[in-house]
Design an enzyme around this catalytic site. Structure first.
Site, short mmCIF file in Angstrom:
data_model
loop_
_atom_site.label_atom_id
_atom_site.label_comp_id
_atom_site.label_asym_id
_atom_site.label_seq_id
_atom_site.Cartn_x
_atom_site.Cartn_y
_atom_site.Cartn_z
CG HIS A 56 -0.57 -0.10 2.81
ND1 HIS A 56 0.80 1.03 2.90
CD2 HIS A 56 0.16 -0.33 3.45
CE1 HIS A 56 0.74 0.94 4.16
NE2 HIS A 56 1.06 -0.38 4.61
CG ASP B 238 1.24 -21.39 11.44
OD1 ASP B 238 2.02 -20.71 12.55
OD2 ASP B 238 2.03 -21.49 10.26
CB SER C 176 2.06 -3.85 4.96
OG SER C 176 0.82 -3.54 6.25
#
Length: 347
Positions: A172, A297, A312
């Site tokens: 982003h 997980d 991110s």
């Protein structure tokens, strides 16, 4: 002599016509190949990294967060900019003096001692100049009624490297926290980050990687060259990061990505970790957040409760191919988040 010239002319014309016909026939059997500049990584291989790093973006001038009225010496409220400057504009010069940071602009305003000044401003509509008369407040300080900010620092994850050591990170764009607008930048750097802990996420309160960034010159590992709505691009300058190109994976595009099992890669405490996830939804038509993922997980859920800030950019791997990167966490459900498919992050 006249007839000789006439026949010679016919001879040249015949050669010309034969050349044209030959060229047409050759082109028919041998189409001319033109080079097309593609903005994708189709049929390319990349090296997934998954390393948290410090990101420093130097803005192109000083960003205006908001404009406000200020109180002068007599207690009267005055709006110095008269709304000629808007949130999201960038101030690049004052009286033809370049201003690259907030401290310099504030210094020049005070040094100007209330005299009218000219600001060079970059707005959505282009470059403009604005005349402003600073206001002296009761403390004797001069103000121009602007909330401003410069530079941006954060921690994000290096997604992958290309064969020529270009890197992609975040998934982003780097935006201002108040305006939400993409930061305009002419320079940025990547630094080593010391991640010393994790703050677990919970519903309504996203967690994060806890760490510090050393801005020393010898800790600089790359240069940022582009800040886009889908992430940042740059060039790696560190042999230490180059040495992490240990696996070479083929890029797989959104139309070929399947819902189901996948993994994300993250380097933590010097160890390469692969965590299981599930790709829940894919929508290649969306420009951003076009993949919904779920952390499955158990080890990662125990450590983080899901996706936290700083993750991110973690590469998403499916069937030994790079299919996207992590972008955001779902704030109310931290075990869920968004990813972006490779189609949208290539430049």
């Amino acid at each position: 002599m006249r007839h000789l010239k006439k026949y010679f002319g016919y001879f040249l014309l015949g050669i010309l016509l034969m050349g044209i016909v030959s060229a047409i026939l050759y082109e028919k059997d041998h189409p001319i190949k033109t080079l097309a500049v593609h903005s994708s990584l189709e049929d390319e291989y990349v090296y997934p990294i998954g390393l948290p790093a410090g990101i420093y973006l130097k803005t192109s001038g000083v960003m205006v967060i908001d404009t406000v009225s200020v109180e002068d010496e007599q207690g009267k409220m005055v709006h110095p900019t008269k709304k000629e400057i808007q949130s999201g504009d960038y101030i690049t010069k004052m009286n033809d003096i370049t201003v690259g940071n907030k401290a310099k602009l504030l210094y020049l305003i005070e040094k100007n001692q209330g005299k009218p000044l000219t600001l060079s401003v970059i707005s959505k509509k282009g470059m403009k100049t604005v005349e402003v008369c600073p206001v002296k407040n009761r403390e004797g300080k001069y103000q121009i009624g602007l909330w401003i900010r410069d530079d941006m620092q954060s921690i994000g994850t290096i997604s992958f490297l290309t064969g020529n050591d270009r890197f992609f990170s975040l998934g982003h764009g780097i935006c201002d926290v108040d305006t939400g607008k993409l930061l305009s930048s002419n320079e940025g750097f990547l630094y080593e980050a010391d991640i010393w802990g994790i703050k677990k996420g919970k519903a309504g309160a996203p967690g994060g990687l806890c760490g510090s960034i050393d801005y020393s010159e010898n800790k600089k590992v790359g240069a940022i060259t582009l800040n886009t709505s889908c992430g940042v691009w740059g060039k790696i300058t560190s042999d230490k990061i180059r040495a992490m190109k240990t696996e070479r994976l083929k890029v797989r595009y959104g139309k070929d990505v399947q819902k189901g099992k996948a993994q994300i890669k993250l380097i933590f405490n010097g160890k390469v970790q692969y965590y299981d996830i599930e790709i829940v939804h894919i929508d290649p038509d969306l420009e951003e957040k076009n993949m919904v993922i779920k952390i499955t997980d158990k080890k990662l859920l125990k450590e983080t409760n899901g996706i936290v800030q700083g993750m991110s950019g973690c590469p998403i791997i499916q069937n030994n191919c790079l299919v996207g990167v992590v972008t955001h966490v779902m704030v109310q459900e931290p075990n869920y988040g968004y990813g972006i498919i490779i189609d949208k992050i290539t430049q």
